[in-house]
Scaffold this active site. Structure first.
Site, PDB file in Angstrom:
ATOM      1  N   ASP A 282       0.858  -1.167   0.000  1.00 20.39           N
ATOM      2  CA  ASP A 282       0.000   0.000   0.000  1.00 20.39           C
ATOM      3  C   ASP A 282       0.905   1.231   0.000  1.00 20.39           C
ATOM      4  O   ASP A 282       2.125   1.133   0.176  1.00 20.39           O
ATOM      5  CB  ASP A 282      -0.954  -0.012   1.193  1.00 20.39           C
ATOM      6  CG  ASP A 282      -2.265   0.705   0.891  1.00 20.39           C
ATOM      7  OD1 ASP A 282      -2.259   1.605   0.021  1.00 20.39           O
ATOM      8  OD2 ASP A 282      -3.281   0.394   1.519  1.00 20.39           O
ATOM      9  N   TYR A 283       0.322   2.370  -0.189  1.00 17.03           N
ATOM     10  CA  TYR A 283       1.037   3.631  -0.415  1.00 17.03           C
ATOM     11  C   TYR A 283       2.035   3.921   0.719  1.00 17.03           C
ATOM     12  O   TYR A 283       1.650   4.258   1.816  1.00 17.03           O
ATOM     13  CB  TYR A 283      -0.005   4.740  -0.502  1.00 17.03           C
ATOM     14  CG  TYR A 283       0.382   5.989  -1.240  1.00 17.03           C
ATOM     15  CD1 TYR A 283       1.306   6.878  -0.716  1.00 17.03           C
ATOM     16  CD2 TYR A 283      -0.222   6.306  -2.444  1.00 17.03           C
ATOM     17  CE1 TYR A 283       1.620   8.052  -1.382  1.00 17.03           C
ATOM     18  CE2 TYR A 283       0.081   7.484  -3.114  1.00 17.03           C
ATOM     19  CZ  TYR A 283       1.001   8.353  -2.586  1.00 17.03           C
ATOM     20  OH  TYR A 283       1.308   9.524  -3.250  1.00 17.03           O
TER      21      TYR A 283
END
Length: 741
Positions: A282-283
């Site tokens: 994820d980011y």
């Protein structure tokens, strides 16, 4: 089209690898990798963001430079034919090997045409519709140059405080698993090489929905039994459906951040389940292991992430900056980097990007695909099917088109912005979105409608109350359209107060006081279960439309005026108050459960200030018609490990409207080597019955359907008695049983 350089490069690949005639993707990938340097392989594991959108903290990049150097394999937030063509041209024509980029985006519940939020679509209990929604999403996204969506989110969520409950399918393992398969099938289709398919991504792996206190990104602690029995099955269902990518989560799990968790990423996902696709972080979640206190610096984070099984680094820069050094120092085996690169390249081959890197780039298709009339029509249908009629005292709904005057009051009556909900991709919030006010104009003349905003969603300003109360007194019927703002659910949008926000509840109270005998209907837009313990006593009907999307206003009007008979049912429990949270239907019993014949008995597992029961149960949803369940039968009262058991019930439409009913099958394993939930959904069928019509609904159970992970983490089934029921919701008592011999 394919450039001369691209053709030459791929000819070299096939000759070098001695697979000139081979059609096997794996062989082609291996041939290409023989030409790649270590740095070029690392480049495939790097993802940066374009400038079209922002979904997290920006880490500075020079995208064109990294692409030319072969130091970037994928981009997020880059789309449109023009934008992706320019970037792909750099990758294909200005790099040594011409390896195409992979473009990804958060297409969560639609791309241009926005469908209801995912929690809403789950309430349709209609797998075909959900698959159709993701198929349309793939059509629109791929027409704008996208290859990949970061969807579906398959996290089990039992805490309405958690904002991201809006993005999933609710609290039930079986239902969420079936819905996960539908999303994957819709996005990926039956052939990824077709230009209208995109890669699906099962997220967030794993346990993200169990964040402590419902606070996003927070800690998760659970036993392996709960992990395997509750949180892992929807991900396994996605793997079984052929999902091509996974996303690691932000949370830690039992002290180990999920982006550095070898047990879940390698031992379970790769080794146990045989997942052949790739995992993206994820980011910046790899970097965040530093703040978790699990990695000492970004170099250490890169080492942990790659060794654990995260193949691609989204926005973190740690793989680009540190992997080569880590391999040279022997801290990361080059074979692991090779495996990550191989998985990413394989996805690109499957998409046909090596056959034609520009195959998703077609201006004519882009213009013709967005907001097709048939897409908007389907969005309207799905929005109606996703709506849940929570309450309908004295059958005040549906409304008559002949009603002399109807007052529409609330901050969301004319809204075209919040109605799309969170994660609305590139949906047009002003222009394409249909408000409730616009929707009711299809059914009423302007002189039948009175309108007052009354108040804002959050502002503490009662200056609009007077106008709202005045028109409410003049109207024959009052419709309140209220709820959350789109930003009040979704990522980083946890709430401790589950009431309708702001002064909206006060306005409801004032309108009821001014109109003690009038029909009042509350239409709710929100992204989570709401505490409606006061409102159920103040209004006659409550229609939960969630955030219904582009055609949401039209769909809401269809229900209000009876053109569509509501059929949605809750996939998540609505509590009486936040103090009951977490609350869900498939809980475990205690040693001191409340007795049915004496619910106030002392020293039992109850509250002294509230019933244990929720306000609205899992599976609840009313219709304008009524359904009767009768003649429950079992084909046998015993089941062997090799046989099947048929459970049947006759469902009759006993009311005055044609309608859909979601028929639900539940079981209870009475005694186990580890305790089992009091109820478990094991099947459902959505049927249509004309008024007066009856149908026999049959479910087939096998021993396989009764399996669970025991204390030894063996997936098994045990002899004993099982209770069984077929019901319209989870609010029932078992009356029948069978024995597994």
């Amino acid at each position: 089209m394919m450039t001369l350089k691209t053709k030459l490069t791929y000819s070299i690949i096939f000759v070098f690898g001695h697979v000139a005639l081979a059609q096997n993707y794996e062989a082609k990938v291996d041939s290409l990798m023989k030409l790649m340097t270590l740095q070029e392989k690392i480049g495939q594991t790097v993802m940066y963001s374009g400038s079209w959108d922002q979904t997290g903290p920006i880490v500075g990049t020079d995208n064109a430079k990294y692409i030319r150097e072969g130091n970037m394999g994928a981009m997020l937030n880059a789309f449109t034919v023009k934008g992706t063509y320019d970037l792909q041209k750099v990758a294909v024509e200005e790099t040594r090997l011409g390896i195409p980029l992979l473009f990804g985006y958060d297409v969560i519940h639609g791309h241009r045409t926005i469908f209801p939020i995912n929690l809403g679509m789950a309430a349709s209990w209609d797998l075909k519709m959900i698959e159709e929604s993701s198929r349309i999403s793939a059509e629109e996204a791929s027409a704008e140059g996208l290859h990949w969506t970061f969807s579906p989110m398959v996290d089990i969520a039992r805490d309405p405080r958690w904002g991201r409950i809006s993005e999933g399918s609710g609290e039930d393992v079986y239902l969420a698993s079936q819905i996960a398969k539908a999303y994957v099938k819709g996005y990926q289709g039956d052939d990824l090489s077709k230009h209208n398919t995109i890669l699906a991504c099962a997220k967030h792996f794993v346990g993200y929905g169990a964040a402590q206190a419902g606070r996003d990104y927070h800690t998760v602690n659970m036993g392996e039994g709960e992990l395997r029995n509750v949180y892992l099955p929807p991900f396994k269902a996605a793997v079984d459906a052929g999902v091509e990518t996974f996303m690691s989560a932000f949370n830690e799990l039992n002290g180990v951040p999920t982006s550095g968790n070898k047990f879940t990423l390698r031992d379970i996902l790769q080794e146990e389940w045989g997942f052949k696709g790739f995992v993206v972080s994820d980011y910046t979640s790899i970097n965040e292991m530093i703040l978790h206190g699990f990695a000492k610096d970004s170099t250490d984070a890169a080492r942990i992430g790659m060794n654990a099984g995260v193949d691609m680094d989204m926005m973190g820069s740690v793989y680009r900056k540190h992997l080569k050094e880590l391999v040279e120092e022997g801290k990361v085996d080059e074979a692991i980097v090779n495996d990550a690169c191989r998985r990413i390249l394989l996805a690109k081959f499957k998409l046909g990007l090596f056959d034609d890197p520009y195959r998703y780039i077609d201006e004519k298709r882009e213009a013709e695909t967005k907001y097709k009339p048939e897409f908007l029509s389907k969005a309207r249908e799905i929005a109606a099917a996703s709506s849940v009629l929570l309450q309908n005292k004295n059958n005040v709904l549906p409304l008559s088109k002949e009603t002399k005057s109807i007052a529409f009051i609330g901050p969301l009556v004319k809204d075209e912005y919040d109605i799309l909900g969170n994660w609305a991709a590139k949906g047009d919030r002003k222009g394409k979105a249909v408000s409730v006010f616009e929707g009711v104009l299809e059914y009423l003349k302007p002189n039948q409608i009175m309108y007052a905003k009354g108040c804002d969603i959050l502002k503490d300003d009662e200056s609009g109350f007077s106008e709202a109360i005045t028109i409410s007194k003049k109207a024959d019927v009052i419709v309140l359209v209220m709820g959350e703002g789109h930003h009040m659910s979704g990522e980083a949008a946890s709430r401790t107060n589950l009431k309708i926000p702001g002064i909206q509840p006060k306005l409801i109270q004032k309108i009821r006081e001014a109109n003690p005998d009038k029909k009042i209907i509350l239409v709710l837009m929100n992204g989570r279960p709401i505490n409606l313990s006061d409102e159920v006593n103040l209004v006659d009907a409550i229609l939960e439309v969630w955030f219904p999307g582009t055609m949401g206003g039209a769909a809401t009007a269809d229900i209000l005026f009876g053109a569509y008979n509501p059929s949605g049912k809750l996939t998540v429990t609505f509590p009486r108050n936040v103090g009951q949270v977490p609350i869900y239907y498939n809980m475990k019993n205690t040693g001191r459960p409340i007795p049915d014949n004496n619910p106030t008995e002392d020293y039992k597992s109850n509250y002294i200030d509230s019933p244990n029961s929720p306000l609205f149960v899992f599976g609840h949803g009313l219709s304008y018609t009524t359904f009767k369940y009768a003649d429950f039968t079992l084909s046998s009262h015993t089941l062997s490990f090799s046989d099947t058991l048929k459970a049947s019930v006759v469902v009759s439409n006993t009311g005055g409207f044609d309608g859909y009913e979601v028929v639900q099958l539940y079981i209870h394993d009475k005694v186990g080597s580890v305790t089992r939930p009091v109820k478990e959904l094991k099947g459902f069928q959505k049927i249509f019955l004309k008024k007066g019509e009856s149908k026999t609904v049959t479910f087939i159970l096998t021993a396989e359907d009764l399996k669970f992970y025991n204390s030894e983490m063996n997936y098994t089934v045990e002899h004993g008695e099982f209770e069984i029921a077929i019901a319209p919701s989870s609010d029932f008592k078992f009356k029948n049983s069978f024995i597994l011999e």
